[in-house]
Design a protein around this motif. Structure first.
Motif, PDB file in Angstrom:
ATOM      1  N   ILE A 124     -25.378  57.311  17.936  1.00  0.00           N
ATOM      2  CA  ILE A 124     -25.650  58.372  18.047  1.00  0.00           C
ATOM      3  C   ILE A 124     -24.878  59.015  19.129  1.00  0.00           C
ATOM      4  O   ILE A 124     -25.242  60.270  19.370  1.00  0.00           O
ATOM      5  N   GLU A 125     -23.994  58.425  19.777  1.00  0.00           N
ATOM      6  CA  GLU A 125     -23.246  58.891  20.762  1.00  0.00           C
ATOM      7  C   GLU A 125     -22.581  60.258  20.436  1.00  0.00           C
ATOM      8  O   GLU A 125     -21.842  59.992  19.523  1.00  0.00           O
ATOM      9  N   GLY A 126     -22.813  61.336  21.241  1.00  0.00           N
ATOM     10  CA  GLY A 126     -21.788  62.360  21.075  1.00  0.00           C
ATOM     11  C   GLY A 126     -22.318  63.203  19.961  1.00  0.00           C
ATOM     12  O   GLY A 126     -21.743  64.291  19.315  1.00  0.00           O
ATOM     13  N   GLU A 442     -24.343  56.819  36.682  1.00  0.00           N
ATOM     14  CA  GLU A 442     -24.591  56.136  35.560  1.00  0.00           C
ATOM     15  C   GLU A 442     -24.209  57.141  34.250  1.00  0.00           C
ATOM     16  O   GLU A 442     -23.521  56.891  33.309  1.00  0.00           O
ATOM     17  N   ARG A 443     -24.902  58.425  34.360  1.00  0.00           N
ATOM     18  CA  ARG A 443     -24.724  59.249  33.355  1.00  0.00           C
ATOM     19  C   ARG A 443     -23.362  59.854  33.215  1.00  0.00           C
ATOM     20  O   ARG A 443     -22.916  59.751  32.283  1.00  0.00           O
ATOM     21  N   ILE A 444     -22.793  60.021  34.621  1.00  0.00           N
ATOM     22  CA  ILE A 444     -21.391  60.689  34.464  1.00  0.00           C
ATOM     23  C   ILE A 444     -20.374  59.539  33.918  1.00  0.00           C
ATOM     24  O   ILE A 444     -19.471  59.993  32.978  1.00  0.00           O
ATOM     25  N   SER A 449     -14.452  60.058  29.031  1.00  0.00           N
ATOM     26  CA  SER A 449     -13.858  59.275  27.860  1.00  0.00           C
ATOM     27  C   SER A 449     -12.814  58.638  28.593  1.00  0.00           C
ATOM     28  O   SER A 449     -12.428  58.834  29.659  1.00  0.00           O
ATOM     29  N   PRO A 450     -11.986  57.528  27.660  1.00  0.00           N
ATOM     30  CA  PRO A 450     -11.257  56.526  28.498  1.00  0.00           C
ATOM     31  C   PRO A 450     -10.144  57.124  29.122  1.00  0.00           C
ATOM     32  O   PRO A 450      -9.526  56.656  30.075  1.00  0.00           O
ATOM     33  N   GLN A 471      -5.845  60.439  37.520  1.00  0.00           N
ATOM     34  CA  GLN A 471      -5.655  60.440  36.204  1.00  0.00           C
ATOM     35  C   GLN A 471      -5.195  59.117  35.395  1.00  0.00           C
ATOM     36  O   GLN A 471      -4.584  58.344  36.069  1.00  0.00           O
ATOM     37  N   ASN A 472      -6.151  58.580  34.683  1.00  0.00           N
ATOM     38  CA  ASN A 472      -6.064  57.333  33.918  1.00  0.00           C
ATOM     39  C   ASN A 472      -4.761  57.058  33.233  1.00  0.00           C
ATOM     40  O   ASN A 472      -4.315  58.099  32.802  1.00  0.00           O
TER      41      ASN A 472
END
Length: 472
Positions: A124-126, A442-444, A449-450, A471-472
């Motif tokens: 159900i994520e997102g 944990e929520r953040i 996103s990756p 920046q990843n």
């Protein structure tokens, strides 16, 4: 004449004897034939009598009762999310971003007659909208009550005028390797489907970071089974099917479920506290094996080796020391770290557990009061810990976490140190959101996103705010 009579008498007597012998031999042969027939007869009985078939089936597992008790309590879960669509030429020209609805599906398990349903977080994520379809084809809207991304458990609620069929919880700690289990779910958008297998292993960790303690089963689990039920032969819920190990994305014989005891604890925490409450022993270390046994000069190759003790923790107060080997917590044998981690996930802060440990080759027992978890790892920064009020008061703050240990990433660690950031520094915001406790972090983390950029705000030693961009 007398001679003739003597001969006849002898002949008659011989004939009588011969006839008697013949009759005796005939009777004997008949008796032997009957005996042989009786001895051979049982070999043909199983093919002709139901009694033997019944005896055979009594030794064969019967899954009918377990299936009947649970199949109607497993539902289809539909998740509708809004995602960014591929950018077209006209989108670039008009400076807009296209969006489209994306539908995801999975399974869920009704755990109460008033409509609470447990499923996987990744199902159900997102989601913008969630609906469930019961096994009798009723479609009901569902609301999200809460989630825990670490255990991949989510709790939904549907409203209905009638009581719903539901599954009762079993004790996953009592589940044994080799025990028969059923996996029930909605793979390939079918109605509830039942597959059978055995428990292949317990306390499996798929991450390598000792974050999970899955039940492994060889019951067939396919895409769409996620969030479905793993039940024992009595129809009791002992796990929530979560993952498969596969190179193709389809079933190849390895499936994994979150144990029911962990699931039940997560659900209770969400309902009572709104977030998961974690109780910790306060020990640092890892699982023993032959290599580590040699390193630590011990003959033990199973158990949790204590390398350090957290200050003011329950372990320290209970007298545990560096070098101890934890062999059992309550009635759970500790062969590896995930045995202990999985069991402690079923416990609350302030719960008391009995710990059996080896020290100098002597088995000892102590009672440890579990403490509330106050640290979390945020990879870019390192280990963050909830500070004392005095530590925050020093900077006139009522929010923020302190850096207990800088990241192990050498490049990032060097960058922090070069900018004067050290252990003890207060982190106040992540992505412009104030952080009051580890739950906020944990929520953040769960929302990132990756490849999303991350901003971190800190208070330097002069009490000044500084913001860093990654920046990843």
């Amino acid at each position: 004449m007398k001679k003739m009579l003597s001969v006849l008498a002898v002949a008659f007597l011989g004939g009588a004897i011969a006839l008697t012998g013949y009759i005796y031999l005939e009777d004997s042969n008949k008796h032997q034939v009957i005996t042989t027939a009786i001895e051979q007869q049982p070999g043909f009985i199983p093919a002709n009598f139901r009694t033997s078939d019944s005896a055979y089936f009594e030794d064969t597992p019967n899954f009918v009762t377990a299936a009947e008790k649970t199949i109607d309590a497993v539902v289809h879960v539909k998740n509708t999310a809004i995602v960014s669509a591929p950018t077209s030429l006209s989108d670039l020209f008009f400076g807009r971003q296209s969006q489209r609805a994306q539908v995801g599906t999975g399974s869920g398990v009704i755990i109460s007659p008033d409509g609470y349903i447990v499923t996987n977080n990744h199902v159900i994520e997102g989601a913008r909208e969630i609906s469930i379809t019961t096994n009798d084809n009723r479609i009901l809207p569902a609301t999200l009550v809460g989630t825990d991304n670490k255990t991949d458990i989510a709790l939904l609620k549907v409203e209905t005028d009638t009581d719903l069929p539901y599954v009762t919880f079993g004790n996953s700690d009592d589940a044994k390797v080799g025990e028969w289990v059923l996996a029930i779910g909605n793979p390939f958008n079918l109605t509830s489907t039942v597959t059978a297998g055995i428990i292949s292993a317990k306390s499996r960790d798929l991450t390598g970071r000792y974050e999970q303690a899955f039940i492994q089963t060889d019951a067939a689990v396919n895409p769409g089974n996620s969030g479905g039920a793993l039940v024992n032969i009595n129809g009791e819920l002992i796990g929530i099917n979560t993952a498969i190990s596969s190179r193709t994305g389809s079933y190849i014989g390895y499936a994994f479920a979150v144990p029911s005891n962990i699931t039940r604890k997560i659900i209770n925490d969400i309902l009572e506290y709104g977030s998961v409450q974690t109780g910790i022993l306060g020990v640092v270390g890892g699982s023993l094996n032959s290599e580590l046994a040699e390193k630590y000069n011990t003959k033990e190759t199973e158990g949790f080796y204590v390398e350090d003790i957290e200050s003011n923790s329950g372990a320290e107060l209970a007298g545990l020391k560096k070098g101890d080997i934890i062999k059992q917590v309550d009635n759970i044998k500790i062969s590896k770290f995930t045995d202990m981690k999985g069991y402690l996930k079923t416990k609350q802060p302030n719960d008391v557990v009995e710990v059996k440990f080896l020290r100098n080759n002597k088995l000892n027992t102590t009672s440890v009061t579990l403490a509330k978890r106050t640290t979390t790892n945020f990879g870019i920064v390192g280990t963050l810990k909830e500070p004392s009020k005095d530590e925050l008061k020093k900077f006139k703050l009522d929010y923020g976490l302190k850096i207990e240990k800088l990241t192990e990433n050498q490049r990032l660690r060097d960058a922090w140190i070069q900018n004067g950031i050290k252990e003890g520094t207060i982190v106040t915001k992540i992505n412009n959101q104030k952080i009051y406790n580890i739950d906020d972090v944990e929520r953040i983390k769960s929302e990132l996103s990756p490849y999303e950029a991350v901003t971190v705000e800190i208070i330097n030693s002069n009490g000044e705010k500084e913001k860093y961009y990654f920046q990843n």
